[in-house]
Design a protein around this motif. Structure first.
Motif: not given
Length: 361
Positions: A155-160
């Motif tokens: 899995y991968a994610y981004m959090y900005i």
């Protein structure tokens, strides 16, 4: 009273106090001011000497003088000969370290001719808030998923976060051989949103296998907070049953769609269920299911993605997110391309928290 007595009184004040003349020469600084802005620096002299400025040469003629927030505010009070109140952002040297702080400064003349001025600042208080904010940011980041694979599912994610503290909370974990992905988006921004996202982290039962039950319990706990109707939490939650090739999901609120890329294209999953709120206090969520095949990509996105706006006011939209997913080879590729597309679209100016999670099924 003697001058020495006045100084003792000023030094006992918790607020920073400084006195200067119409030539910007600092005549006096009390203990709180020196502690906040110039620990170990001269008690009086030029502004540069008092603040420990690194510029060489005469105060007011250095390369950084035009950008000195203190100097601008003091000069404005001198020119207009009246009270000035500003919030300034500056860099100070204290106890061998460099701190960036915000300070609210109130400056007013103390004689009719405008030759002498007093400044009062609560900079130490503001600096303490900034340090607490930094600590809160670090704590919030510790709540984020740690790895790139869970139970054999990459899995991968981004959090900005658009502010220092975000209101989105991505989570990935394993229970009884199944992989869970939860993406929560709380109302509001900043500190209050961060506190509400921490509530989600603490209140969501990771030991409950059924997502519908877990969200119904979270809804009941939320109602115990007695928040007003403007406070709510949208959630997209999935569990991946690899053994049976089945995806089970719950969507609480319409702003967190689930996208599944398969051989037929994109399947956009939404469910007519309210967000976690006090709108329907006793609402019971229901878990739904959908089969998946090897090679499918599952994506969860918040409304910070779909409602990201460019300079013309145009929204990024779900269609662009789906287009990025169609061009992606795997979860990591999707997150990378989505981040790039959003940054180009809005010029890197995010007005809401932007978060997404993707799984390779």
């Amino acid at each position: 009273m003697a001058i020495g007595t006045y100084k003792k009184v000023l030094n006992a004040m918790p607020e920073g106090v400084f006195v200067f003349d119409d030539k910007l020469r600092v005549k006096f600084t009390n203990a709180a001011f020196r502690r906040s802005f110039a620990d170990g620096i001269k008690k009086s002299g030029t502004l540069a000497q008092t603040l420990g400025c690194n510029d060489t040469g005469k105060c007011g003629e250095g390369a950084s003088c035009d950008y000195c927030a203190f100097r601008r505010t003091m000069q404005a009070a001198i020119t207009e000969k009246k009270e000035k109140t500003e919030t300034v952002h500056t860099t100070v040297r204290r106890s061998g370290r460099i701190d960036k702080i915000s300070a609210r400064i109130r400056i007013f003349p103390v004689d009719e001719k405008g030759k002498l001025f007093v400044g009062i600042t609560d900079g130490e208080y503001q600096s303490e808030i900034e340090r607490e904010m930094l600590t809160a940011q670090q704590m919030q980041r510790r709540l984020l998923p740690a790895g790139k694979s869970m139970g054999g599912v990459p899995y991968a994610y981004m959090y900005i976060p658009c502010l220092g503290i975000g209101g989105d909370l991505p989570d990935v974990y394993e229970l009884n051989g199944q992989i869970y992905g939860v993406l929560a988006d709380v109302s509001g921004k900043g500190i209050s949103a961060g506190m509400l996202s921490a509530f989600v982290k603490a209140g969501f039962d990771r030991k409950e296998e059924n997502l519908a039950t877990a969200l119904s319990q979270l809804n009941a706990k939320f109602n115990e907070l007695n928040q007003d109707e403007r406070s709510y939490i949208t959630v997209a939650a999935v569990r991946v049953d690899k053994a049976n090739g089945m995806l089970r999901y719950v969507v609480a609120g319409h702003n967190a769609p689930i996208l599944l890329k398969n051989s037929l294209g994109i399947n956009e999953i939404e469910s007519p269920a309210p967000p976690i709120s006090n709108w329907m206090a006793d609402f019971q969520y229901k878990e739904q299911e959908l089969p998946f095949e090897k090679g499918d990509i599952l994506a969860l996105v918040t409304d910070g993605v779909t409602e990201c706006a460019n300079s013309a006011g145009e929204l990024f939209g779900i269609e662009r997110a789906e287009s990025v997913l169609l061009q992606s080879h795997n979860a990591e590729d999707f997150i990378g391309k989505l981040k790039s597309a959003l940054t180009v679209f809005c010029g890197g100016k995010f007005t809401d928290d932007v978060t997404a999670i993707a799984f390779d099924l």
